[in-house]
Each structure stands twice: as C-alpha cells, then as structure tokens.
Design a protein around this motif. Sequence first.
Motif, PDB file in Angstrom:
ATOM      1  N   ASP A  71       0.791  -1.069  -0.189  1.00  0.00           N
ATOM      2  CA  ASP A  71       0.035   0.034  -0.077  1.00  0.00           C
ATOM      3  C   ASP A  71       0.726   1.134  -0.007  1.00  0.00           C
ATOM      4  O   ASP A  71       0.547   2.373  -0.663  1.00  0.00           O
ATOM      5  N   CYS A  72       2.091   1.055   0.666  1.00  0.00           N
ATOM      6  CA  CYS A  72       2.977   2.454   0.680  1.00  0.00           C
ATOM      7  C   CYS A  72       3.729   2.535  -0.636  1.00  0.00           C
ATOM      8  O   CYS A  72       3.670   3.741  -1.010  1.00  0.00           O
ATOM      9  N   LEU A  73       4.089   1.350  -1.145  1.00  0.00           N
ATOM     10  CA  LEU A  73       4.632   1.539  -2.514  1.00  0.00           C
ATOM     11  C   LEU A  73       3.703   1.528  -3.671  1.00  0.00           C
ATOM     12  O   LEU A  73       4.013   2.345  -4.674  1.00  0.00           O
ATOM     13  N   HIS A  74       2.394   1.466  -3.516  1.00  0.00           N
ATOM     14  CA  HIS A  74       1.246   1.456  -4.703  1.00  0.00           C
ATOM     15  C   HIS A  74       0.030   1.931  -4.199  1.00  0.00           C
ATOM     16  O   HIS A  74      -0.731   1.421  -4.030  1.00  0.00           O
ATOM     17  N   PRO A  75       0.259   3.459  -3.882  1.00  0.00           N
ATOM     18  CA  PRO A  75      -0.771   4.120  -2.902  1.00  0.00           C
ATOM     19  C   PRO A  75      -2.121   4.222  -3.985  1.00  0.00           C
ATOM     20  O   PRO A  75      -3.201   4.326  -3.669  1.00  0.00           O
ATOM     21  N   ARG A  76      -2.109   4.050  -5.340  1.00  0.00           N
ATOM     22  CA  ARG A  76      -3.240   4.243  -6.140  1.00  0.00           C
ATOM     23  C   ARG A  76      -4.056   2.845  -6.297  1.00  0.00           C
ATOM     24  O   ARG A  76      -4.990   2.811  -7.146  1.00  0.00           O
ATOM     25  N   LYS A  77      -3.383   1.709  -5.683  1.00  0.00           N
ATOM     26  CA  LYS A  77      -4.255   0.624  -5.617  1.00  0.00           C
ATOM     27  C   LYS A  77      -4.081   0.013  -7.140  1.00  0.00           C
ATOM     28  O   LYS A  77      -5.133  -0.595  -7.739  1.00  0.00           O
ATOM     29  N   ASP A  78      -3.110   0.099  -7.657  1.00  0.00           N
ATOM     30  CA  ASP A  78      -2.947  -0.374  -9.236  1.00  0.00           C
ATOM     31  C   ASP A  78      -2.368  -1.819  -9.171  1.00  0.00           C
ATOM     32  O   ASP A  78      -1.924  -2.295 -10.094  1.00  0.00           O
ATOM     33  N   ILE A  79      -2.305  -2.523  -7.950  1.00  0.00           N
ATOM     34  CA  ILE A  79      -1.710  -3.913  -7.863  1.00  0.00           C
ATOM     35  C   ILE A  79      -3.137  -4.840  -7.336  1.00  0.00           C
ATOM     36  O   ILE A  79      -3.643  -4.076  -6.509  1.00  0.00           O
ATOM     37  N   LYS A  80      -2.837  -5.882  -7.327  1.00  0.00           N
ATOM     38  CA  LYS A  80      -3.939  -7.040  -6.677  1.00  0.00           C
ATOM     39  C   LYS A  80      -3.467  -7.350  -5.346  1.00  0.00           C
ATOM     40  O   LYS A  80      -2.325  -7.159  -4.919  1.00  0.00           O
ATOM     41  N   PRO A  81      -4.333  -7.573  -4.445  1.00  0.00           N
ATOM     42  CA  PRO A  81      -3.894  -7.628  -2.861  1.00  0.00           C
ATOM     43  C   PRO A  81      -2.893  -8.880  -2.764  1.00  0.00           C
ATOM     44  O   PRO A  81      -2.027  -8.611  -1.941  1.00  0.00           O
TER      45      PRO A  81
END
Length: 170
Positions: free
Chosen positions: A86-96
Amino acid sequence: MSVFLSSEQQQELLKITRHWVAEAGQLYSRHFPTPEVRFDLRGQTAGQYRGGDRPCIRYNTGIAAAQFDAFCKRTPPHEVAHYIMDCLHPRKDIKPHGREWRDLMRAYGLEPTRCHDYDLDKVPQRRQRRFTYTCACREHELSATRHNRVQYGKMEYRCTRCGESLRFKS
C-alpha cells in the motif's frame, strides 16, 4: 473453551510487526513508519490490513492465543506485506495478493500463501442469523448482511438456477 492473548503476547506481536516493517525498509532502502496495530479482530480471519489515512493492522486475539508460535511466524509478515504494498502502490494499481505482494513474501523467506490453516476449534465464532428466501425453483438461506441489503433496497439477489429474484419468505 476460549483462549485470550496476554499483554506480553500482544507486545511480542507488536515487536514482530515492527521487525517485518524494518525488514521491508532494508529490502526497499526506504523508511516505512509502523502502522497502528490493534488486537480487535474476531471470527475466522487471522489478520487484516486497512489502508487509508490511518493505516492499521488488526490481529485476531483468539487465533493468536490458540496457536501463538505459528501465528507469529505467518500472520504479521503477511499483513505487513499488504501495508508495504500500500505504501509503494498508493493508487491501488496492484492486486492484494498479486505478484508484488508475493515477491515481498518470498524476499521475507516465506511462502506467499493467502489463507491460513489454523485450528479454529477453540476460537469463538460469531454466527450470523439466516433468513429464508424463495424463487421459482427452491429456497435460499441469506445471511443477515445480505438480508439487510435487500430490505434497505441496496441489493437484489437472483437464483443462479432459474434467474428469478429472491423474495423474502416471511
């Protein structure tokens, strides 16, 4: 029989959480502040990460107390990995549980599995009330959550067999 997590065990889990955050800092050559840690999760979920303005990791004290050593080895790094992603990808552009999360789990030296296999026999479980609904072909049991969504007009559920809307059987 219920089991409870002692304050010493809570402090140990907090220490372990900080360890995995620091480990990620080493891996990414960056400082990550430790998120808030709470011990208020219930049910069958061992841990949970919540992002947003105040990131938080929540632990299930019943599961942790029942199997403390296994819990400490598996759950904190799993939830911390979500926090780091979440810190590295704040825009939620990855799957959990996507490639990035799995790569971090492997960098931690752990198997990137999604689900736990803790014994839940001694862990208190909250059971939702069930409500009976009907369609053209059969009866369905909906949880209290789904029932409330229907009652407040927020959701409509359909039978997967006949396609008809489910109706509450009062």
